[in-house]
Design a protein around this motif. Structure first.
Motif, PDB file in Angstrom:
ATOM      1  N   LEU A  65       0.834  -1.189   0.000  1.00 35.93           N
ATOM      2  CA  LEU A  65       0.000   0.000   0.000  1.00 35.93           C
ATOM      3  C   LEU A  65       0.873   1.243   0.000  1.00 35.93           C
ATOM      4  O   LEU A  65       1.870   1.312   0.704  1.00 35.93           O
ATOM      5  N   THR A  66       0.484   2.212  -0.801  1.00 37.45           N
ATOM      6  CA  THR A  66       1.174   3.489  -0.883  1.00 37.45           C
ATOM      7  C   THR A  66       0.200   4.576  -0.448  1.00 37.45           C
ATOM      8  O   THR A  66      -0.948   4.587  -0.876  1.00 37.45           O
ATOM      9  N   THR A  67       0.670   5.472   0.415  1.00 42.70           N
ATOM     10  CA  THR A  67      -0.146   6.606   0.842  1.00 42.70           C
ATOM     11  C   THR A  67       0.438   7.870   0.232  1.00 42.70           C
ATOM     12  O   THR A  67       1.635   8.107   0.313  1.00 42.70           O
ATOM     13  N   SER A  68      -0.434   8.658  -0.405  1.00 39.59           N
ATOM     14  CA  SER A  68      -0.001   9.893  -1.065  1.00 39.59           C
ATOM     15  C   SER A  68      -1.053  10.973  -0.906  1.00 39.59           C
ATOM     16  O   SER A  68      -2.206  10.687  -0.602  1.00 39.59           O
ATOM     17  N   SER A  69      -0.625  12.186  -1.160  1.00 34.42           N
ATOM     18  CA  SER A  69      -1.557  13.309  -1.243  1.00 34.42           C
ATOM     19  C   SER A  69      -1.694  13.678  -2.704  1.00 34.42           C
ATOM     20  O   SER A  69      -0.773  13.471  -3.490  1.00 34.42           O
ATOM     21  N   GLY A  70      -2.830  14.223  -3.056  1.00 35.17           N
ATOM     22  CA  GLY A  70      -3.041  14.614  -4.438  1.00 35.17           C
ATOM     23  C   GLY A  70      -4.176  15.597  -4.575  1.00 35.17           C
ATOM     24  O   GLY A  70      -4.782  16.016  -3.584  1.00 35.17           O
ATOM     25  N   ILE A  71      -4.467  15.941  -5.814  1.00 37.62           N
ATOM     26  CA  ILE A  71      -5.554  16.858  -6.146  1.00 37.62           C
ATOM     27  C   ILE A  71      -6.617  16.061  -6.902  1.00 37.62           C
ATOM     28  O   ILE A  71      -6.333  15.451  -7.933  1.00 37.62           O
ATOM     29  N   TYR A  72      -7.833  16.071  -6.380  1.00 32.96           N
ATOM     30  CA  TYR A  72      -8.948  15.359  -7.008  1.00 32.96           C
ATOM     31  C   TYR A  72      -9.339  16.069  -8.299  1.00 32.96           C
ATOM     32  O   TYR A  72      -9.640  17.261  -8.297  1.00 32.96           O
ATOM     33  N   VAL A  73      -9.290  15.341  -9.419  1.00 31.89           N
ATOM     34  CA  VAL A  73      -9.650  15.907 -10.716  1.00 31.89           C
ATOM     35  C   VAL A  73     -11.118  15.634 -11.016  1.00 31.89           C
ATOM     36  O   VAL A  73     -11.855  16.520 -11.432  1.00 31.89           O
ATOM     37  N   GLY A  74     -11.563  14.406 -10.794  1.00 39.34           N
ATOM     38  CA  GLY A  74     -12.968  14.075 -11.035  1.00 39.34           C
ATOM     39  C   GLY A  74     -13.175  12.590 -11.203  1.00 39.34           C
ATOM     40  O   GLY A  74     -12.234  11.809 -11.274  1.00 39.34           O
ATOM     41  N   GLN A  75     -14.449  12.209 -11.261  1.00 36.28           N
ATOM     42  CA  GLN A  75     -14.799  10.812 -11.447  1.00 36.28           C
ATOM     43  C   GLN A  75     -14.835  10.508 -12.936  1.00 36.28           C
ATOM     44  O   GLN A  75     -15.462  11.223 -13.718  1.00 36.28           O
ATOM     45  N   ILE A  76     -14.129   9.460 -13.327  1.00 36.84           N
ATOM     46  CA  ILE A  76     -14.059   9.076 -14.739  1.00 36.84           C
ATOM     47  C   ILE A  76     -15.339   8.345 -15.131  1.00 36.84           C
ATOM     48  O   ILE A  76     -15.969   8.650 -16.135  1.00 36.84           O
ATOM     49  N   ASP A  77     -15.705   7.355 -14.342  1.00 36.06           N
ATOM     50  CA  ASP A  77     -16.926   6.583 -14.551  1.00 36.06           C
ATOM     51  C   ASP A  77     -17.320   5.987 -13.211  1.00 36.06           C
ATOM     52  O   ASP A  77     -16.802   6.401 -12.180  1.00 36.06           O
ATOM     53  N   GLY A  78     -18.204   5.018 -13.197  1.00 37.40           N
ATOM     54  CA  GLY A  78     -18.653   4.412 -11.949  1.00 37.40           C
ATOM     55  C   GLY A  78     -17.616   3.557 -11.270  1.00 37.40           C
ATOM     56  O   GLY A  78     -17.818   3.101 -10.144  1.00 37.40           O
ATOM     57  N   ASN A  79     -16.477   3.335 -11.924  1.00 35.71           N
ATOM     58  CA  ASN A  79     -15.449   2.457 -11.382  1.00 35.71           C
ATOM     59  C   ASN A  79     -14.129   3.134 -11.066  1.00 35.71           C
ATOM     60  O   ASN A  79     -13.231   2.494 -10.541  1.00 35.71           O
ATOM     61  N   SER A  80     -13.978   4.414 -11.423  1.00 31.90           N
ATOM     62  CA  SER A  80     -12.658   5.030 -11.259  1.00 31.90           C
ATOM     63  C   SER A  80     -12.729   6.549 -11.139  1.00 31.90           C
ATOM     64  O   SER A  80     -13.711   7.171 -11.523  1.00 31.90           O
TER      65      SER A  80
END
Length: 133
Positions: A65-80
């Motif tokens: 497992l990797t823990t990171s910080s990031g910027i939420y861009v958006g939901q691609i579809d119902g799975n990602s």
């Protein structure tokens, strides 16, 4: 003859209407759940891998497992979803637990998030948890 046709069509319409309005029962083995989260708490979704049978949800020793910080861009579809990590846009597939409880309305484009993820045997990045920072 007209009365017979009108009666027949009326009965046919009544049967069709009753069939269309009928409801189906949920089987006992189907899981139906709705989760609500307090508005005062920051949004957070995580996978409880200890109770899952699905091997895609459970990182193996090779899939650390990797823990990171990031910027939420958006939901691609119902799975990602797409999240910028180290200024690089990356697609993250939902683990089963995250998919069941993810609320896209809680995450706004550009918000900072903390994520935990791993790469599966196919090289896909699987999102194990996500929360707003």
């Amino acid at each position: 003859m007209k009365k017979f046709i009108i009666t027949f069509l009326s009965i046919l319409l009544l049967i069709t209407g009753l069939t269309a309005c009928s409801t189906s029962k949920i089987e006992n083995n189907q899981k139906v759940s709705v989760s609500e989260q307090s508005k005062s708490e920051p949004a957070s979704v995580s996978a409880d891998t200890s109770t899952k049978d699905n091997k895609t949800d459970k990182p193996t020793e090779k899939q650390n497992l990797t823990t990171s910080s990031g910027i939420y861009v958006g939901q691609i579809d119902g799975n990602s979803v797409e999240i910028k990590v180290d200024n690089k846009p990356t697609a993250f597939y939902f683990s089963d637990a995250v998919k069941e409880s993810f609320d896209s309305n809680a995450y706004k484009e550009g918000c900072k998030v903390e994520i935990t993820y791993y790469k599966n045997n196919n090289g896909q990045t699987i999102l194990n948890s996500i929360k707003i920072k």
